[in-house]
Design a protein around this motif. Structure first.
Motif, short mmCIF file in Angstrom:
data_model
loop_
_atom_site.label_atom_id
_atom_site.label_comp_id
_atom_site.label_asym_id
_atom_site.label_seq_id
_atom_site.Cartn_x
_atom_site.Cartn_y
_atom_site.Cartn_z
N HIS A 216 -11.44 -7.68 16.68
CA HIS A 216 -10.04 -7.98 16.37
C HIS A 216 -9.15 -8.02 17.60
CE1 HIS A 216 -5.92 -7.15 14.97
NE2 HIS A 216 -6.26 -7.97 13.99
N VAL B 200 -8.23 -16.16 9.46
CA VAL B 200 -9.58 -15.77 9.09
C VAL B 200 -10.28 -16.96 8.44
CG1 VAL B 200 -10.96 -14.26 7.60
CG2 VAL B 200 -9.06 -13.32 8.92
N SER C 132 -11.50 -17.29 12.07
CA SER C 132 -12.60 -16.50 12.63
C SER C 132 -13.79 -16.37 11.70
CB SER C 132 -12.10 -15.11 13.01
OG SER C 132 -11.60 -14.43 11.87
N THR D 103 -3.34 5.11 9.46
CA THR D 103 -3.71 3.82 8.87
C THR D 103 -3.72 2.74 9.95
OG1 THR D 103 -2.56 4.46 6.83
CG2 THR D 103 -3.10 2.13 7.08
N LYS E 199 -5.72 -5.99 1.46
CA LYS E 199 -6.40 -7.15 2.05
C LYS E 199 -7.43 -7.76 1.10
CE LYS E 199 -9.66 -7.98 5.92
NZ LYS E 199 -9.27 -9.23 6.55
N GLN F 127 0.86 -1.18 0.00
CA GLN F 127 0.00 0.00 0.00
C GLN F 127 0.90 1.23 0.00
OE1 GLN F 127 -1.91 1.29 3.67
NE2 GLN F 127 -3.88 1.28 2.62
N ASP G 20 -7.07 -1.04 -0.08
CA ASP G 20 -6.51 -1.90 0.97
C ASP G 20 -6.12 -3.23 0.32
OD1 ASP G 20 -6.05 -3.61 3.13
OD2 ASP G 20 -7.65 -2.77 4.33
N PRO H 100 -12.47 -10.92 11.25
CA PRO H 100 -12.33 -11.20 9.81
C PRO H 100 -12.13 -9.94 8.97
CG PRO H 100 -14.15 -12.46 10.74
CD PRO H 100 -13.71 -11.49 11.80
N GLN H 101 -12.75 -8.84 9.35
CA GLN H 101 -12.68 -7.62 8.55
C GLN H 101 -11.39 -6.84 8.83
OE1 GLN H 101 -15.56 -6.14 6.70
NE2 GLN H 101 -16.78 -7.99 6.95
N ARG H 102 -10.93 -6.90 10.06
CA ARG H 102 -9.79 -6.05 10.45
C ARG H 102 -8.46 -6.76 10.32
NH1 ARG H 102 -6.06 -3.57 11.72
NH2 ARG H 102 -5.86 -1.74 13.06
N SER H 103 -8.50 -8.08 10.36
CA SER H 103 -7.26 -8.86 10.32
C SER H 103 -6.50 -8.62 9.01
CB SER H 103 -7.62 -10.34 10.44
OG SER H 103 -6.48 -11.14 10.36
N GLY H 104 -5.23 -8.32 9.11
CA GLY H 104 -4.40 -8.14 7.92
C GLY H 104 -4.72 -6.90 7.12
N ALA H 105 -5.57 -6.04 7.63
CA ALA H 105 -5.95 -4.85 6.87
C ALA H 105 -4.83 -3.82 6.85
CB ALA H 105 -7.20 -4.21 7.49
N MET H 106 -4.83 -2.99 5.83
CA MET H 106 -4.09 -1.72 5.84
C MET H 106 -5.17 -0.69 5.54
SD MET H 106 -0.52 -2.62 3.83
CE MET H 106 0.12 -4.31 3.80
N ARG H 107 -5.77 -0.18 6.60
CA ARG H 107 -6.98 0.62 6.50
C ARG H 107 -6.69 2.09 6.77
NH1 ARG H 107 -11.77 -1.50 10.17
NH2 ARG H 107 -11.56 -3.26 8.74
N VAL H 108 -6.67 2.87 5.73
CA VAL H 108 -6.46 4.31 5.88
C VAL H 108 -7.76 4.91 6.43
CG1 VAL H 108 -5.84 6.45 4.74
CG2 VAL H 108 -4.89 4.28 3.91
N VAL I 246 -3.09 -0.92 10.81
CA VAL I 246 -2.38 -2.08 10.26
C VAL I 246 -2.57 -3.27 11.19
CG1 VAL I 246 -0.69 -0.64 9.04
CG2 VAL I 246 -0.18 -1.46 11.35
N GLU I 247 -2.08 -4.42 10.77
CA GLU I 247 -2.29 -5.65 11.55
C GLU I 247 -1.46 -5.62 12.82
OE1 GLU I 247 -4.37 -8.16 11.51
OE2 GLU I 247 -3.36 -8.99 13.25
#
Lengths: 338, 338, 338, 338
Positions: free
Chosen positions: C189, C228, C176, D223, A278, A232, A276, D190-198, D225-226
């Motif tokens: 999480h 996951v 999960s 951001t 992911k 990213q 993202d 499941p949604q947050r795991s491994g994310a790179m979420r800005v 991150v995991e």
């Protein structure tokens, strides 16, 4: 059906090439070389390919003629290797860094050694169809696939390159597969797991590629974060004139209107409203997005470093070169959740 | 203030010993050896210790006299090394596997080599105060700390050993730090991350320790799961007579009534109602729990493999030996969430 | 081209059905219902599908006729819902637990409520072609896909069911996503990350399915581990007569000789020598493996719970029912590393 | 021994306050409030504290007098709550955002509501001893702890604030615990795991705090991150005059020479040569580092958001206020590997 051979098939980019090419309807993988694993089955290195192939790695000296030869070999080594092997195939695609930079002096500056085959550089067309190279790729017999972080940054920044001041910052984050398949203590699971490891606090090599492709002067930092795949970039720029969100949306849409592998992702809400990696693992998408606050513009890009940042881009270019549908063998959409 | 020296200080158990001993109020760490990192600062291998010590690794041949000498060296190597060095300290604590099994023949069977110092085995008291060894530890000058998975399984099963049929299954899961600090491709982050890797589908070595300590015949499997630290065991047993939850609760409470480092965790609800290493990282607790359905009994245990499964157990035993409070320097409760 | 509709399209199984069916060459997805997200674009819930569909969720009452109707709705709710909607499609595939168990009394025992449509149970053919149901599936208009952990355990154990004593232990580990898409604090999480959470220490529901399919009496425990996607089972059994590795290899090969989605993975070395879901994410494979030590037999299975443990199995069965190649739309091989 | 009470004890900052204060030798925790979990044991929310306390949550209206009252309540709510409760304790420490910004107008701009107690703001001393507030903290009865990302950025940038142009970029990465303990689908595993979420592509709130503390104009992106715990900032600045690495090392050392909780981490080699929160979990350190290339300066900072970015900073300030050693109860060094 064309015959493809891979030089350096035991690494992660090599494995991803194998995955994509073995599933590609128009391609037969005839050989994959690995001096280290010579004679061993390909699926010992790439267990996801069990049941898909009985291929074993050959030695580099055993490579026979093929229609397309793909180099998934390390930078520095490739510029010595490629000239020796390139004649065995009509089409050559290089996934290393060695033929990306037009200027051999820039190469020397960033890779620390003099380029050993500067006379070949001009033969290579950049493997970045979205940046205006699609036409040249239709007839190119030498293709150089750009770097993973560079691809993300270039695709994120290109639509606004003319709208912003040339000095931009690029903050890149990457999973561990970008470091390759060779073991080191620093890359061991206990040491790398959960890390936020700044490995390039100033002056990452991909700056040069970004500059070459966009004309912008990128100040890049790079950090390894917890992920295996995924890159990213978050880029900050200063608009020449105040811009609205709509201005930016139009700029991105105009730039990427019909591109099959670039999606503009900039939504008002939702956990995945910006790019993202992911949701991109295994796919050939590069998602790009943006946000703006007065003159402050943030551009973002995400991709799977082994696919759109490597093997997938190579296959996309090959599809273009052969006159096949550009998405052939590249239609995997990514998984969610993962 | 007693002087402690560590043989094999660059590994993960060695690092954890350093962390605990440097923070311990009654101990001065005088030396830590590492032939590989000789001369380098201890905090280059263990960056969490920056600012806590200026110690550098010495060579093994530079180890001077100390009050307590702790071996964090590999099994097989330790049985050769320990006899040569043991005279330099009054108290010796071995964290390797080499002096755990009473029977040298069992050792040969599980570790694949003949024991080179069988005459010393009887000098060692097991470093497991909770299993009736506390009194012996008060005067022991040779202490052998049990294995991480063995400790979890022994503490989970001991309270019911007399209530169940002797054949039990033990399913162990472990983080990557259990494989040690040496790099291999299999242990690299891309290969190990997210894995569920069965590395011992039958007959894990710790079976022998479990049998020795509990009299049960354990059928053990072991799997590496995504974690750096942490061991969990899930054991299935058959009750000799039908048991209720209350029977089991009483058995566990009776067995561990006043133990400072064993908590009985078996609640009706909640995400953490059974032992989970996630809430134990860095702590010296071993949480144990149980569930029952007629004659089916499930016993569970969890710990941090580097603390209660290694360095923490060593410090606990040392506290007992020196007559100090058993929890001295071991009061860190673990973090949540983490 | 047949028309497919999904009831319950916003969950993780629903999303995976959408992914597979949207990419399937012979299927047109006409509708996906979600009462919660009615009117919203499908790609808001499943961001990996951006650019692949403009479909929006409909209400359940808006479902029109289709050729195949797939239920990705919760257990207990499905048995009430399915009878009302089933007439709108010739082919019905249920991915919930409600029509898996032949015996409504077993259902009541494991799901805590009386079955509301017991008269329909016999209409359903188990969606497990590998267990002898392929012929029946060719003409089945009601198909019930087995549970994810049950599938892994059944496929791991079936080849040795006649060779071992009927009492087996099954230790299951899961990511999960198996808990579904609804938010709870326990599944957040911070609470779930890195956990080893025993959520079924005795008597998991899938025991009944395993028993029904294999005749074995499974004693099952289930633990959520850090992942996951992905399910793995490690089963311990006692051989009736001593077995060699070769005996087992023959038994597995004989049982699965030509199966397209079951691979026997039991190698002498390598990090992936036994089944590991890490290399299966997104694929429809169930890898099975074994180890033996005298009379002790360990059987292992791994799969992606949303694919072979759910949506992929449904598509595989649909392919069989329609007379299409069984692997159509299911050829994604999994990624490595990931 | 002083009596401490916590308002809002069930969240992650509240839990960390409990962990630190329960282990603190000079403090007795008398109460912790949670309207949601009133009456339940504190260790049901914070399972790491099992065996450490029998405390149960009280209602907010049950809070009695104490010596120090700590607010771990949400921003916006705290400015209403604090005035009502503050009289019950001589010392008040606020961990919310509500009394951090001197200028109520800035508060309104960043938090979207008018400040309801602007007259109290001036009573608060910033809980940032390293930025020149230590003397004021020795007598302060109202202390406001800065934000987690702000702390990392301020401590990373302060030593060079006079050496660089005022416009800096700050790229912040954070673990999931920063979002708090309330469940939402976006924060599910499941949604947050491994994310790179800005989540803040432009204009994160902490910009205001950074500006107030350093005089710099920060352009901040943030951001997820995991990770569960951990914050890292990577800041890019332009030097007014060319600087060498030595210049910067001197500047950082001069600024933080004797600080107990700030370590300058900028080494030539090693996986942990720059600040990485991985080695800081549970500790009260903020590691800061730097790199320079001509006029390009990169400043980095890392900390555990729940400790030095919250509860640990509060305890540090309380130690200063009470005249105790500043590190009392804060000597945990972090774990490696983890």
């Amino acid at each position: 059906m064309i015959r493809a051979a891979i030089v350096g098939g035991s690494g992660y980019i090599g494995g991803e090439l194998l995955r994509l090419l073995l599933c590609h309807p128009n391609i037969e993988v005839t050989q994959a070389s690995s001096d280290r694993l010579r004679g061993q089955r390909v699926d010992t290195a790439h267990p996801n390919l069990r049941g898909r192939t009985d291929l074993a790695f050959c030695g580099r000296d055993e490579l026979a003629d093929s229609d397309v030869l793909l180099f998934a070999t390390p930078h520095r080594a490739t510029m010595d290797l490629l000239p020796k092997l390139a004649d065995s195939a009509r089409h050559v695609i290089d996934l290393s860094a060695d033929f990306r930079l037009r200027d051999p002096w820039l190469y020397q500056q960033h890779y620390g050694v003099m380029h050993s085959a500067p006379e070949l550089i001009d033969d290579f067309v950049p493997g970045l169809p979205e940046l205006g190279h699609r036409e040249a790729l239709r007839t190119a017999d030498r293709i150089s696939v750009p770097g993973c972080m560079a691809t993300a940054a270039i695709l994120a920044l290109a639509p606004i390159a003319d709208l912003v001041e040339p000095e931009v910052t690029v903050d890149a984050r990457t999973g561990s597969s970008g470091s390759g398949a060779s073991a080191s203590t620093a890359d061991s699971h206990p040491q790398r797991s959960g890390a936020m490891r700044v490995f390039a606090p100033t002056g990452h090599r991909h700056e040069a590629e970004i500059g070459q492709a966009t004309g912008l002067s990128a100040r890049m930092t790079a950090t390894g974060v917890e992920a295996v795949r995924g890159v990213q970039v978050v880029c900050q720029a200063q608009a020449r004139n105040p811009l609205t969100e709509l201005d930016l949306r139009r700029a991105y849409r105009a730039f990427y209107g019909t591109e099959p592998f670039v999606r503009v992702v900039a939504h008002r809400r939702g956990a995945f409203r910006y790019p993202d990696p992911k949701v991109l693992l295994g796919s050939n998408y590069c998602d790009v997005g943006f946000a703006v606050d007065g003159r402050r513009v943030t551009a973002m890009g995400a991709l799977d470093n082994l696919v759109k940042g490597g093997a997938g881009a190579a296959v996309q270019c090959l599809n273009i070169r052969m006159g096949w549908p550009e998405t052939l063998g590249l239609d995997f959409p990514g998984l969610h959740p993962i």
